[in-house]
Scaffold this motif. Sequence first.
Motif, mmCIF file in Angstrom:
data_model
loop_
_atom_site.group_PDB
_atom_site.id
_atom_site.type_symbol
_atom_site.label_atom_id
_atom_site.label_comp_id
_atom_site.label_asym_id
_atom_site.label_seq_id
_atom_site.Cartn_x
_atom_site.Cartn_y
_atom_site.Cartn_z
ATOM 1 N N ASN A 18 0.811 -1.220 0.000
ATOM 2 C CA ASN A 18 0.000 0.000 0.000
ATOM 3 C C ASN A 18 0.842 1.267 0.000
ATOM 4 O O ASN A 18 0.324 2.366 0.230
ATOM 5 C CB ASN A 18 -0.929 0.002 1.215
ATOM 6 C CG ASN A 18 -2.030 -1.044 1.101
ATOM 7 O OD1 ASN A 18 -2.411 -1.420 -0.002
ATOM 8 N ND2 ASN A 18 -2.517 -1.527 2.233
ATOM 9 N N GLY A 19 2.130 1.109 -0.240
ATOM 10 C CA GLY A 19 3.002 2.274 -0.363
ATOM 11 C C GLY A 19 3.569 2.787 0.936
ATOM 12 O O GLY A 19 4.235 3.823 0.964
ATOM 13 N N GLN A 20 3.316 2.083 2.040
ATOM 14 C CA GLN A 20 3.865 2.490 3.323
ATOM 15 C C GLN A 20 5.227 1.829 3.527
ATOM 16 O O GLN A 20 5.559 0.841 2.873
ATOM 17 C CB GLN A 20 2.914 2.095 4.457
ATOM 18 C CG GLN A 20 1.504 2.658 4.297
ATOM 19 C CD GLN A 20 0.531 2.047 5.276
ATOM 20 O OE1 GLN A 20 0.899 1.666 6.376
ATOM 21 N NE2 GLN A 20 -0.726 1.921 4.861
ATOM 22 N N ARG A 21 6.005 2.395 4.427
ATOM 23 C CA ARG A 21 7.327 1.851 4.717
ATOM 24 C C ARG A 21 7.504 1.704 6.235
ATOM 25 O O ARG A 21 8.322 2.378 6.849
ATOM 26 C CB ARG A 21 8.425 2.748 4.133
ATOM 27 C CG ARG A 21 8.437 2.817 2.608
ATOM 28 C CD ARG A 21 8.806 1.453 2.013
ATOM 29 N NE ARG A 21 8.890 1.504 0.556
ATOM 30 C CZ ARG A 21 7.874 1.232 -0.251
ATOM 31 N NH1 ARG A 21 6.694 0.913 0.266
ATOM 32 N NH2 ARG A 21 8.032 1.291 -1.560
ATOM 33 N N PRO A 22 6.730 0.817 6.853
ATOM 34 C CA PRO A 22 6.841 0.686 8.310
ATOM 35 C C PRO A 22 8.136 -0.008 8.702
ATOM 36 O O PRO A 22 8.770 -0.715 7.912
ATOM 37 C CB PRO A 22 5.632 -0.177 8.662
ATOM 38 C CG PRO A 22 5.397 -0.993 7.428
ATOM 39 C CD PRO A 22 5.738 -0.100 6.277
ATOM 40 N N ASP A 23 8.508 0.188 9.950
ATOM 41 C CA ASP A 23 9.658 -0.490 10.532
ATOM 42 C C ASP A 23 9.167 -1.818 11.102
ATOM 43 O O ASP A 23 8.419 -1.841 12.075
ATOM 44 C CB ASP A 23 10.265 0.397 11.624
ATOM 45 C CG ASP A 23 11.433 -0.253 12.341
ATOM 46 O OD1 ASP A 23 11.781 -1.408 11.998
ATOM 47 O OD2 ASP A 23 11.998 0.382 13.250
ATOM 48 N N TYR A 24 9.576 -2.919 10.514
ATOM 49 C CA TYR A 24 9.111 -4.226 10.972
ATOM 50 C C TYR A 24 9.408 -4.428 12.455
ATOM 51 O O TYR A 24 8.618 -5.041 13.177
ATOM 52 C CB TYR A 24 9.778 -5.348 10.169
ATOM 53 C CG TYR A 24 9.544 -6.719 10.784
ATOM 54 C CD1 TYR A 24 8.341 -7.391 10.574
ATOM 55 C CD2 TYR A 24 10.492 -7.306 11.614
ATOM 56 C CE1 TYR A 24 8.101 -8.618 11.168
ATOM 57 C CE2 TYR A 24 10.262 -8.536 12.214
ATOM 58 C CZ TYR A 24 9.072 -9.188 11.990
ATOM 59 O OH TYR A 24 8.833 -10.403 12.591
ATOM 60 N N PHE A 25 10.524 -3.918 12.937
ATOM 61 C CA PHE A 25 10.939 -4.170 14.307
ATOM 62 C C PHE A 25 10.252 -3.261 15.318
ATOM 63 O O PHE A 25 10.478 -3.391 16.527
ATOM 64 C CB PHE A 25 12.452 -4.047 14.420
ATOM 65 C CG PHE A 25 13.183 -5.087 13.620
ATOM 66 C CD1 PHE A 25 13.259 -6.393 14.080
ATOM 67 C CD2 PHE A 25 13.741 -4.777 12.400
ATOM 68 C CE1 PHE A 25 13.909 -7.362 13.333
ATOM 69 C CE2 PHE A 25 14.398 -5.735 11.657
ATOM 70 C CZ PHE A 25 14.477 -7.038 12.115
ATOM 71 N N ALA A 26 9.402 -2.364 14.854
ATOM 72 C CA ALA A 26 8.650 -1.486 15.749
ATOM 73 C C ALA A 26 7.259 -2.065 15.992
ATOM 74 O O ALA A 26 6.755 -2.889 15.224
ATOM 75 C CB ALA A 26 8.525 -0.089 15.148
ATOM 76 N N THR A 27 6.620 -1.633 17.071
ATOM 77 C CA THR A 27 5.203 -1.903 17.296
ATOM 78 C C THR A 27 4.444 -0.670 16.810
ATOM 79 O O THR A 27 4.614 0.420 17.337
ATOM 80 C CB THR A 27 4.914 -2.151 18.782
ATOM 81 O OG1 THR A 27 5.614 -3.340 19.184
ATOM 82 C CG2 THR A 27 3.428 -2.343 19.030
ATOM 83 N N TYR A 28 3.667 -0.841 15.747
ATOM 84 C CA TYR A 28 3.043 0.316 15.113
ATOM 85 C C TYR A 28 1.559 0.064 14.870
ATOM 86 O O TYR A 28 1.108 -1.066 14.725
ATOM 87 C CB TYR A 28 3.746 0.664 13.806
ATOM 88 C CG TYR A 28 3.743 -0.427 12.754
ATOM 89 C CD1 TYR A 28 2.726 -0.524 11.810
ATOM 90 C CD2 TYR A 28 4.772 -1.375 12.702
ATOM 91 C CE1 TYR A 28 2.732 -1.518 10.857
ATOM 92 C CE2 TYR A 28 4.779 -2.377 11.754
ATOM 93 C CZ TYR A 28 3.757 -2.448 10.836
ATOM 94 O OH TYR A 28 3.754 -3.446 9.891
#
Length: 236
Positions: A153-163
């Motif tokens: 979906n075009g997002q770039r979350p940090d896998y190692f974070a809780t988001y």
Amino acid sequence: MTLANDYDSFAKAYADDNETGVNNAYYERPAMLALAGDVAGRRILDAGCGAGPLFAALRERGATVSGFDKSAGMLELARRRLGDDADLRVADLADPLPYEDDSFDDVVASLSMHYLRDWGPTLAEIRRVLKPGGRFLMSTNHPTAEYCIARMNGQRPDYFATYENTGEWTTATGQTIVLTNWNRPLHAMTDAFTAAGFRISVISEPQPAPEARELFPDAYHLLATAPSFLFFVLAA
């Protein structure tokens, strides 16, 4: 304005989809029942029981079941299904649980833990209400699945974070539902379990029920070849 996780506003539509949809009826619920095994004579707490399909299945298999949910609307549907004598309570998974210490042989939580940002207090409460040697069985969104969806979906979350993750879902009746949950990496899950005093007995990435191949061929292929939910059995 549609509020996220406002289950009272879409209880019937959600319950109908949960009852017959591929993700719940032919994937998550059969997997949970398989992990539970022979439950005859066991006292089980259904944490986040919704409209009661898992409660009913466990009771049919001989367990004595109690359940709670934050949504009064979902519990109204559960009571219609399970009867006025069913032990059902309005309670929030994030709050202290309204049960005595050492009350249950098992606690089950189907796709409810990922609504919580902090698992620590809830796991401590589940550990409290379990008998020594009891089990906590839970399913949650698979962390890699949620991460891949966000990337698509075009997002770039940090896998190692809780988001926080918010998305829309359209029911079979055309109602749009907004759901917000918290995604966390696998190590954050296992760290929380051990910190609460649990031992990990099983980590499962199950296959959908075979009959889903004919009923939902496209969804079956997706569920059979890519992670969707992650299942744990924890020993107290």
